[in-house]
Design a protein around this motif. Structure first.
Motif, PDB file in Angstrom:
ATOM      1  N   UNK A 129       0.817  -1.220   0.000  1.00  0.00           N
ATOM      2  CA  UNK A 129       0.000   0.000   0.000  1.00  0.00           C
ATOM      3  C   UNK A 129       0.852   1.272   0.000  1.00  0.00           C
ATOM      4  N   UNK A 130       2.137   1.144   0.320  1.00  0.00           N
ATOM      5  CA  UNK A 130       3.000   2.341   0.275  1.00  0.00           C
ATOM      6  C   UNK A 130       2.985   2.943  -1.127  1.00  0.00           C
ATOM      7  N   UNK A 131       2.663   2.103  -2.133  1.00  0.00           N
ATOM      8  CA  UNK A 131       2.638   2.612  -3.510  1.00  0.00           C
ATOM      9  C   UNK A 131       1.411   3.498  -3.755  1.00  0.00           C
ATOM     10  N   UNK A 132       0.447   3.490  -2.823  1.00  0.00           N
ATOM     11  CA  UNK A 132      -0.743   4.341  -2.929  1.00  0.00           C
ATOM     12  C   UNK A 132      -0.679   5.523  -1.955  1.00  0.00           C
ATOM     13  N   UNK A 133       0.437   5.660  -1.271  1.00  0.00           N
ATOM     14  CA  UNK A 133       0.584   6.726  -0.274  1.00  0.00           C
ATOM     15  C   UNK A 133       1.543   7.780  -0.820  1.00  0.00           C
ATOM     16  N   UNK A 134       1.116   9.027  -0.747  1.00  0.00           N
ATOM     17  CA  UNK A 134       1.940  10.131  -1.234  1.00  0.00           C
ATOM     18  C   UNK A 134       3.143  10.307  -0.297  1.00  0.00           C
ATOM     19  N   UNK A 135       4.359  10.082  -0.794  1.00  0.00           N
ATOM     20  CA  UNK A 135       5.524  10.175   0.100  1.00  0.00           C
ATOM     21  C   UNK A 135       5.732  11.583   0.651  1.00  0.00           C
ATOM     22  N   UNK A 136       5.061  12.574   0.056  1.00  0.00           N
ATOM     23  CA  UNK A 136       5.217  13.962   0.526  1.00  0.00           C
ATOM     24  C   UNK A 136       4.089  14.376   1.472  1.00  0.00           C
ATOM     25  N   UNK A 137       3.187  13.448   1.810  1.00  0.00           N
ATOM     26  CA  UNK A 137       2.046  13.789   2.675  1.00  0.00           C
ATOM     27  C   UNK A 137       2.333  13.348   4.112  1.00  0.00           C
ATOM     28  N   UNK A 138       2.574  14.316   4.978  1.00  0.00           N
ATOM     29  CA  UNK A 138       2.975  13.967   6.350  1.00  0.00           C
ATOM     30  C   UNK A 138       1.823  13.359   7.150  1.00  0.00           C
ATOM     31  N   UNK A 139       0.594  13.520   6.672  1.00  0.00           N
ATOM     32  CA  UNK A 139      -0.536  12.976   7.436  1.00  0.00           C
ATOM     33  C   UNK A 139      -0.766  11.482   7.157  1.00  0.00           C
ATOM     34  N   UNK A 140      -0.230  10.968   6.039  1.00  0.00           N
ATOM     35  CA  UNK A 140      -0.432   9.536   5.741  1.00  0.00           C
ATOM     36  C   UNK A 140       0.881   8.752   5.643  1.00  0.00           C
ATOM     37  N   UNK A 141       1.939   9.399   5.151  1.00  0.00           N
ATOM     38  CA  UNK A 141       3.193   8.666   4.919  1.00  0.00           C
ATOM     39  C   UNK A 141       3.738   7.965   6.170  1.00  0.00           C
ATOM     40  N   UNK A 142       3.590   8.543   7.384  1.00  0.00           N
ATOM     41  CA  UNK A 142       4.132   7.840   8.555  1.00  0.00           C
ATOM     42  C   UNK A 142       3.348   6.586   8.937  1.00  0.00           C
ATOM     43  N   UNK A 143       2.113   6.473   8.447  1.00  0.00           N
ATOM     44  CA  UNK A 143       1.194   5.491   9.026  1.00  0.00           C
ATOM     45  C   UNK A 143       1.232   4.122   8.366  1.00  0.00           C
ATOM     46  N   UNK A 144       1.395   4.089   7.049  1.00  0.00           N
ATOM     47  CA  UNK A 144       1.173   2.820   6.348  1.00  0.00           C
ATOM     48  C   UNK A 144       2.475   2.099   6.026  1.00  0.00           C
ATOM     49  N   UNK A 145       2.409   0.768   6.098  1.00  0.00           N
ATOM     50  CA  UNK A 145       3.553  -0.070   5.779  1.00  0.00           C
ATOM     51  C   UNK A 145       3.117  -1.252   4.930  1.00  0.00           C
ATOM     52  N   UNK A 146       4.078  -1.953   4.352  1.00  0.00           N
ATOM     53  CA  UNK A 146       3.787  -3.091   3.471  1.00  0.00           C
ATOM     54  C   UNK A 146       4.086  -4.413   4.168  1.00  0.00           C
ATOM     55  N   UNK A 147       3.483  -5.470   3.653  1.00  0.00           N
ATOM     56  CA  UNK A 147       3.762  -6.796   4.198  1.00  0.00           C
ATOM     57  C   UNK A 147       2.700  -7.796   3.787  1.00  0.00           C
ATOM     58  N   UNK A 148       2.878  -9.018   4.245  1.00  0.00           N
ATOM     59  CA  UNK A 148       1.905 -10.071   3.934  1.00  0.00           C
ATOM     60  C   UNK A 148       1.886 -11.091   5.057  1.00  0.00           C
ATOM     61  N   UNK A 149       0.715 -11.673   5.287  1.00  0.00           N
ATOM     62  CA  UNK A 149       0.573 -12.747   6.263  1.00  0.00           C
ATOM     63  C   UNK A 149      -0.420 -13.747   5.709  1.00  0.00           C
ATOM     64  N   UNK A 150      -0.261 -15.006   6.058  1.00  0.00           N
ATOM     65  CA  UNK A 150      -1.124 -16.031   5.467  1.00  0.00           C
ATOM     66  C   UNK A 150      -1.482 -17.104   6.484  1.00  0.00           C
ATOM     67  N   UNK A 151      -2.646 -17.695   6.276  1.00  0.00           N
ATOM     68  CA  UNK A 151      -3.078 -18.817   7.105  1.00  0.00           C
ATOM     69  C   UNK A 151      -3.642 -19.903   6.199  1.00  0.00           C
ATOM     70  N   UNK A 152      -3.570 -21.135   6.669  1.00  0.00           N
ATOM     71  CA  UNK A 152      -4.232 -22.243   5.969  1.00  0.00           C
ATOM     72  C   UNK A 152      -5.409 -22.663   6.833  1.00  0.00           C
ATOM     73  N   UNK A 153      -6.587 -22.639   6.224  1.00  0.00           N
ATOM     74  CA  UNK A 153      -7.814 -23.024   6.939  1.00  0.00           C
ATOM     75  C   UNK A 153      -8.278 -24.366   6.389  1.00  0.00           C
ATOM     76  N   UNK A 154      -8.824 -25.203   7.273  1.00  0.00           N
ATOM     77  CA  UNK A 154      -9.322 -26.501   6.812  1.00  0.00           C
ATOM     78  C   UNK A 154     -10.614 -26.836   7.532  1.00  0.00           C
ATOM     79  N   UNK A 155     -11.355 -27.778   6.926  1.00  0.00           N
ATOM     80  CA  UNK A 155     -12.574 -28.248   7.577  1.00  0.00           C
ATOM     81  C   UNK A 155     -12.219 -28.920   8.911  1.00  0.00           C
ATOM     82  N   UNK A 156     -13.031 -28.705   9.925  1.00  0.00           N
ATOM     83  CA  UNK A 156     -12.781 -29.349  11.216  1.00  0.00           C
ATOM     84  C   UNK A 156     -14.051 -29.376  12.026  1.00  0.00           C
TER      85      UNK A 156
END
Ligand code: COA
Length: 327
Positions: A129-156
């Protein structure tokens, strides 16, 4: 998470802000951002590899990707993730619910399993999402970061550890403009063969009414958490770990206080992640499960809030699983 760290000191060198302002208002000290050429699907594949390995699974019936920073408007990224993971021609689609994406996605995946569409689902929250944040905007640039997390769900079985639910999901589209990227969609087309003249430069980036969003976040997360606790028959004292969306440390703390959840039961890593939207909660769960701060048998309350506006909560007893974290 991508390796490149952006510290508050880095931001101070190019924005009219201070380390003290950012840390005291948000709890964020640093965040990660993708390098040029790295996109959401690349992060999703990495998280998917790790989740499948941790789960000891080589095949799943579906791949769901929650993201609000897709590589492209069309097509969805999930089919590419499935292909790159060697999962074959499985069902694969994206889900867009901004910072609530992980909770909405858990409910969606539970539905795929409940309806018999899938026995197992790889569910990934991934954001560049950093690619959608204006690097010159002090109100949003400090807040957002990039990353990924995943889970495997199964029937139980519904009563085994790891069973997810009940859920509470909600939205209020009257406030859609409080947190929005206005340009590039069907309302403000990127181009009609005439260049980008119709879209003002700032509309390519996220626009945020921070204070209003803050107030909605605290109110909606608190109410949603109360609803889901009620549905589950839990009281606040039953909650061993509160895994709230990492938007702002003050929001998380305020919600926990209103729910009467003690400080030492609140999971937080926003100081190092920033707000990673749909990736925020799975990164938090993976990191704390890998460190032992979150362990088998603990009752977990998960609550998220984001653009839309949208929000959601669920509960589960943490199962005895292996978690892999790379922060
Ligand atoms: N450095 C220094 N000053 C800043 C600043 C920065 N990075 N960003 C804003 N300011 C200024 C503002 O311009 C304003 O100045 P003014 O009073 O002269 O007009 C002042 O700080 C207060 O701004 P305000 O937006 O009211 O601050 P706040 O205390 O509400 O904190 C946020 C701002 C963004 C940290 C806070 O509103 C927030 O976290 N909101 C929720 C954001 C969020 O979580 N979004 C994702 C939801 S999933």
């Amino acid at each position: 998470m991508p390796p490149a760290v952006v510290t508050n000191t880095d931001l101070c060198s190019r924005l009219d802000t201070t380390q003290e302002w950012i840390e005291s208002r948000t709890g964020i000290r640093e965040r990660r951002t993708v390098s040029n050429g790295v996109a959401t699907v690349d992060l999703a594949v990495e998280a998917g590899v790790r989740a499948l390995k941790s789960a000891g699974m080589f095949a799943v019936d579906a791949v769901v990707l929650a993201t609000t920073s897709p590589d492209r408007t069309c097509p969805a990224g999930a089919p590419e993730v499935a292909s790159r993971l060697g999962l074959g021609n499985v069902a694969a689609f994206d889900l867009t619910s901004a910072c609530s994406g992980f909770v909405y996605g858990l409910a969606t995946c539970a539905g795929l399993i409940a309806t018999g569409v899938a026995e197992s689902v790889l569910f990934i929250g991934a954001e560049a999402f950093s690619t959608f944040v204006n690097p010159a905007d002090r109100t949003t640039a400090p807040i957002f970061g990039d990353g990924a997390g995943a889970v495997v769900l199964r029937r139980g079985d519904g009563d085994e550890p790891g069973a997810i639910g009940p859920f509470d999901l909600g939205s209020d589209g009257r406030h859609a403009d409080l947190l929005a990227v206005f340009g590039g969609g069907s309302r403000q087309r990127a181009a009609n063969g005439l260049g980008h003249a119709d879209v003002p430069a700032e509309d390519w980036y996220l626009s945020m009414s921070g204070r209003a969003v803050y107030q909605h976040a605290v109110a909606r997360m608190t109410a949603s958490a109360r609803t889901v606790l009620d549905r589950a028959g839990w009281s606040a004292t039953d909650v061993d770990r509160f895994a709230g969306h990492q938007a702002n440390l003050r929001i998380i703390t305020s919600v926990a206080q209103q729910l009467c959840i003690p400080h030492d039961r609140v999971l937080a890593n926003i100081d190092r992640t920033g707000n990673a939207l749909a990736a925020s909660i799975p990164i938090l769960l993976a990191e704390t499960a890998a460190s032992g701060e979150l362990s088998a048998g603990q009752r977990v309350l998960v609550t998220a809030f984001g653009a839309g506006l949208s929000w959601g909560s669920t509960v589960l007893e943490w199962p005895d699983i292996t978690a892999d974290s790379l922060i």
